[in-house]
Design a protein around this motif. Sequence first.
Motif, PDB file in Angstrom:
ATOM      1  N   UNK A  38      -2.311   1.938   6.999  1.00 45.08           N
ATOM      2  CA  UNK A  38      -2.705   2.424   8.314  1.00 45.08           C
ATOM      3  C   UNK A  38      -3.916   1.644   8.777  1.00 45.08           C
ATOM      4  N   UNK A  39      -3.733   0.947   9.888  1.00 42.38           N
ATOM      5  CA  UNK A  39      -4.815   0.207  10.514  1.00 42.38           C
ATOM      6  C   UNK A  39      -5.485   1.100  11.555  1.00 42.38           C
ATOM      7  N   UNK A  40      -6.735   0.821  11.900  1.00 42.94           N
ATOM      8  CA  UNK A  40      -7.441   1.648  12.888  1.00 42.94           C
ATOM      9  C   UNK A  40      -6.676   1.730  14.207  1.00 42.94           C
ATOM     10  N   UNK A  41      -6.494   2.940  14.688  1.00 45.16           N
ATOM     11  CA  UNK A  41      -5.818   3.146  15.948  1.00 45.16           C
ATOM     12  C   UNK A  41      -4.310   3.029  15.906  1.00 45.16           C
ATOM     13  N   UNK A  42      -3.770   2.825  14.714  1.00 46.96           N
ATOM     14  CA  UNK A  42      -2.312   2.670  14.578  1.00 46.96           C
ATOM     15  C   UNK A  42      -1.743   3.760  13.673  1.00 46.96           C
ATOM     16  N   UNK A  86      -2.424 -12.054   5.741  1.00 47.40           N
ATOM     17  CA  UNK A  86      -2.720 -12.361   7.140  1.00 47.40           C
ATOM     18  C   UNK A  86      -3.709 -11.340   7.675  1.00 47.40           C
ATOM     19  N   UNK A  87      -4.459 -11.691   8.699  1.00 50.64           N
ATOM     20  CA  UNK A  87      -5.386 -10.709   9.285  1.00 50.64           C
ATOM     21  C   UNK A  87      -4.693  -9.416   9.712  1.00 50.64           C
ATOM     22  N   UNK A  88      -3.449  -9.508  10.131  1.00 48.33           N
ATOM     23  CA  UNK A  88      -2.728  -8.303  10.546  1.00 48.33           C
ATOM     24  C   UNK A  88      -2.328  -7.404   9.377  1.00 48.33           C
ATOM     25  N   UNK A  89      -2.581  -7.847   8.146  1.00 46.26           N
ATOM     26  CA  UNK A  89      -2.364  -6.991   6.987  1.00 46.26           C
ATOM     27  C   UNK A  89      -3.562  -6.075   6.735  1.00 46.26           C
ATOM     28  N   UNK A  90      -4.633  -6.261   7.485  1.00 44.22           N
ATOM     29  CA  UNK A  90      -5.825  -5.437   7.319  1.00 44.22           C
ATOM     30  C   UNK A  90      -5.513  -3.975   7.616  1.00 44.22           C
ATOM     31  N   UNK A 119      -8.025  -2.826   2.517  1.00 43.14           N
ATOM     32  CA  UNK A 119      -7.729  -4.255   2.435  1.00 43.14           C
ATOM     33  C   UNK A 119      -8.165  -4.892   3.748  1.00 43.14           C
ATOM     34  N   UNK A 120      -9.035  -5.889   3.663  1.00 42.31           N
ATOM     35  CA  UNK A 120      -9.518  -6.587   4.848  1.00 42.31           C
ATOM     36  C   UNK A 120      -9.249  -8.077   4.677  1.00 42.31           C
TER      37      UNK A 120
END
Length: 123
Positions: A38-42, A86-90, A119-120
Amino acid sequence: VQLQACGGGLVQAGGSLRLSCTASGRTLSSYHVGWFRQAPGKEREFVAAISGRSGSTYYADSVKGRFTISRDNAENTVYLQMNSLKPEDTAVYYCAARGGIHISSSWSSYNYWGQGTQVTVSS
């Protein structure tokens, strides 16, 4: 069953991390185990899962070919090897377990959850 997730951290794009999900209280091989993030806001989304019976694995299209889920029954642990990050895996990554016959990619069908590990991935 109690789940403990660990292994997150900060990594550059293209790097690798291995997450671990260790169970206590019950034998993890009796359960299907999934990883979600879960990414912030998603919304929380499915990443990968491994069947408790057959060991069959399933992946989200976004991670297929880059992530590998596996289990070590002797260690009562499920791993998520993440390569080519990838950054989108954060995101915060969670492991979860469920019983029953069928494996699932729906987070709401999982009964037991670990605490999450961050994970960042930097660009």
